[in-house]
Design a protein around this motif. Structure first.
Motif, mmCIF file in Angstrom:
data_model
loop_
_atom_site.group_PDB
_atom_site.id
_atom_site.type_symbol
_atom_site.label_atom_id
_atom_site.label_comp_id
_atom_site.label_asym_id
_atom_site.label_seq_id
_atom_site.Cartn_x
_atom_site.Cartn_y
_atom_site.Cartn_z
ATOM 1 N N GLU A 223 4.015 0.951 2.378
ATOM 2 C CA GLU A 223 3.826 -0.044 3.425
ATOM 3 C C GLU A 223 3.667 -1.415 2.768
ATOM 4 O OE1 GLU A 223 0.739 0.092 6.939
ATOM 5 O OE2 GLU A 223 -0.091 -1.022 5.237
ATOM 6 N N GLU B 63 0.828 -1.201 0.000
ATOM 7 C CA GLU B 63 0.000 0.000 0.000
ATOM 8 C C GLU B 63 0.864 1.254 0.000
ATOM 9 O OE1 GLU B 63 -3.236 -0.099 -0.190
ATOM 10 O OE2 GLU B 63 -3.610 -2.228 0.246
ATOM 11 N N ARG C 171 0.760 4.942 1.545
ATOM 12 C CA ARG C 171 0.077 5.726 2.571
ATOM 13 C C ARG C 171 0.751 7.094 2.663
ATOM 14 N NH1 ARG C 171 -3.514 2.442 4.764
ATOM 15 N NH2 ARG C 171 -3.110 0.187 4.839
ATOM 16 N N PRO D 174 -2.178 4.448 11.546
ATOM 17 C CA PRO D 174 -2.687 4.460 10.173
ATOM 18 C C PRO D 174 -2.528 5.820 9.489
ATOM 19 C CG PRO D 174 -4.201 3.289 11.611
ATOM 20 C CD PRO D 174 -3.183 3.920 12.497
ATOM 21 N N LYS D 175 -2.379 6.878 10.283
ATOM 22 C CA LYS D 175 -2.179 8.217 9.718
ATOM 23 C C LYS D 175 -0.704 8.520 9.455
ATOM 24 C CE LYS D 175 -6.320 10.259 11.790
ATOM 25 N NZ LYS D 175 -6.864 11.350 12.661
ATOM 26 N N GLY D 176 0.159 7.536 9.704
ATOM 27 C CA GLY D 176 1.568 7.744 9.408
ATOM 28 C C GLY D 176 2.330 8.487 10.479
#
Length: 330
Positions: free
Chosen positions: A23, A16, A18, A74-76
């Protein structure tokens, strides 16, 4: 399972983008432990702009009741994402039954001994194969304890670890009731009836821990106990470790206090090693806690740059205070 490795079966199960990060999630099936059902999920973080650039690998090992999300959200956001943006090749394994790693057949019997003897060496071999370099390691809490076990048991050495950083990791803090044999026997008899300890019920984290890890920890703290298993004395083995070491504790950490973390640090035989305490007396803006030492806005401003400085300096010669002289103010 399709293989992208010459070592053992490996499958890329997710790829993915992101934001500015890539990732990739791999599933490893080393087949090197008595339980052949073990599969390990390992996530790689890298910059989109540097997708084809081979940079310095860093492996981040989570603690108990945790998973890869301890290192990046998940927002990095997180130390993992920070290091990837700083140009490091970041790898995040999840222990058996945690996160994307499926529960193995003997899940309830999983121990730190298994992680140290079988899993971490497999991850090290895979990362070195993929990156072409010896990786650095960072472990938090039980993750750091597992790294200490792997080093003390000679399962990891200078060929698998360029340096090791332990955050909030110790093995000598005991609870006096557990040193009484009847208390140990009764406790173990009761606990063996259960498969795992629930992190969500105890409000310790998002993951469960297999009962084997808890029983193993109790044994370390019993009467005449030692840090090791039936075959190996990891505590004694730490004297022979020559991997550069950074040990970090937090002044506000009541779970793994500074004195116990220092005892583990002092047991290492490494010539190049550094001990840091994150607290107001040391010039930081607060007395960091067990989790806050790595996951907080204050850590982002004050601790993460220290980690980056450490990763850049082990090959530069002996460790000195000046090499980690990063300002404690944002």
């Amino acid at each position: 399972m399709q293989s992208s490795s010459d070592l053992f079966p490996v499958a890329l199960i997710s790829a993915e983008r992101r934001g500015d990060l890539i990732e990739d999630v791999y599933r490893l099936k080393p087949g090197n432990s008595p339980d052949f059902s073990v599969e390990l999920a390992v996530t790689r973080l890298g910059l989109v702009s540097g997708a084809n650039v081979r940079s310095v690998p860093v492996i981040l090992v989570h603690g108990s009741f945790s998973n890869r999300r301890f290192w990046y959200s998940p927002k990095g956001i997180g130390l993992g994402a920070y290091l990837a943006r700083a140009g490091f090749d970041v790898w995040i394994p999840e222990m058996r039954g945690h996160g994307l790693s499926a529960r193995n057949q003997a899940y309830r019997h999983n121990r730190v001994a298994d992680y140290a003897r079988y899993d971490l060496p497999s991850v090290a071999a895979f990362v070195r194969e993929q990156s072409g370099q010896i990786p650095h390691w960072i472990g938090h809490s039980l993750g750091g304890t597992t790294l200490a076990a792997a080093l003390g048991g000679q399962y990891l050495g200078v060929e698998q670890a360029a340096s090791v950083a332990l955050f909030g990791s110790q093995v000598t803090r005991g609870f006096w009731p557990l040193k009484l044999p009847p208390v140990q026997w009764i406790s173990r008899f009761i606990l063996k009836r259960f498969e795992h300890v629930s992190g969500s019920r105890l409000k310790r984290g998002p993951e469960d821990e297999p009962m084997g890890v808890l029983l193993e920890s109790m044994r370390w703290r019993g009467l005449f106990a030692r840090f090791g298993d039936k075959k190996e004395d990891w505590w004694a083995g730490l004297r022979d470790v020559q991997v550069p070491l950074l040990a970090v504790t937090a002044a506000g950490d009541h779970q793994d206090p500074a004195w116990a973390c220092r005892e583990l640090y002092e047991q290492f035989g490494s010539e190049r090693k550094q001990f840091l305490c994150l607290g107001r007396e040391q010039g930081f803006t607060e007395d960091f806690g067990h989790v806050q030492m790595l996951v907080s806005k204050a850590a982002q401003a004050q601790v993460w740059p220290l980690v980056e400085a450490w990763l850049e300096q082990p090959a530069m010669g002996p460790v000195t205070e000046s090499t980690l002289n990063v300002s404690a103010t944002p």
